[in-house]
Motif scaffolding. Structure first.
Motif: not given
Length: 211
Positions: A132-133, A135-137, A139-140
């Protein structure tokens, strides 16, 4: 490894099968994470090249507006050459962002599917959190690259408009008529370069999270 990557990338373009490409790469010890790092670096490199080409195109147009004698056709040819290079640079940025996103989605899909294979709940939980971390990075990073890509479009459009106008009106009056356009163009290029620079910085941060 870069030679192998280039060869297998060419093979993939011929077969059109990403899954076969990833499988072939794994056979030589290169996994999706490795490919992803390479593609992040390639996308950043393409954005740096686009920065250079935009600045070169602006310089060529600016020099043409200050034209005070000589061969107008030769001056236009220089402008046209830099436009063509800018267009190619933008196409390369778009292609590399697409290639990056393809491997990112493949990696995340595989990672998510393999969570079901864990028998140790703690390790499964930690891996899910890391997914999840990451994927979030990512996406940024992807959003930053998309913003940068969108700011390239008005620059390229303005360069083309100026190029076409000069092509069909190659005289001193036409050059004078375009002088007012360059302030806006310079501003668009500055914004595009700033967005690209932010995307490049996001690329560096993302690679650090993978490593």
């Amino acid at each position: 490894m870069r030679v192998v990557l280039l060869f297998l990338t060419s093979l993939t373009l011929l077969t059109g099968c990403q899954s076969a490409y990833y499988a072939a790469m794994e056979q030589v010890g290169v996994h999706k994470r490795d490919i992803m790092v390479d593609r992040v670096e390639d996308a950043a490199s393409a954005q740096q090249e686009a920065q250079t080409q935009f600045n070169d195109a602006l310089e060529a147009l600016t020099a043409l507006t200050q034209f005070d004698g000589g061969e107008l056709q030769a001056a236009y040819d220089t402008v046209n050459k830099h436009y063509q290079k800018s267009e190619a640079a933008v196409t390369q940025v778009r292609d590399r962002i697409d290639a990056l996103d393809a491997v990112a989605q493949a990696l995340f899909s595989e990672w998510d599917e393999e969570l079901a294979l864990y028998t140790n709940p703690r390790l499964k939980r930690e891996s899910a959190q890391r997914l999840r971390a990451t994927q979030a990075e990512y996406q940024r990073l992807y959003d930053a690259m998309q913003r940068a890509e969108r700011t390239m479009t008005p620059v390229l459009n303005t360069l083309q408009d100026n190029r076409l106008y000069l092509k069909h009106n190659l005289n001193a009056r036409a050059i004078g008529a375009l002088q007012g356009e360059f302030k806006n163009l310079a501003g668009d290029i500055d914004r595009a370069i700033a967005d690209m620079q932010r995307a490049i910085q996001a690329s560096d941060r993302f690679i650090q999270t993978l490593n």
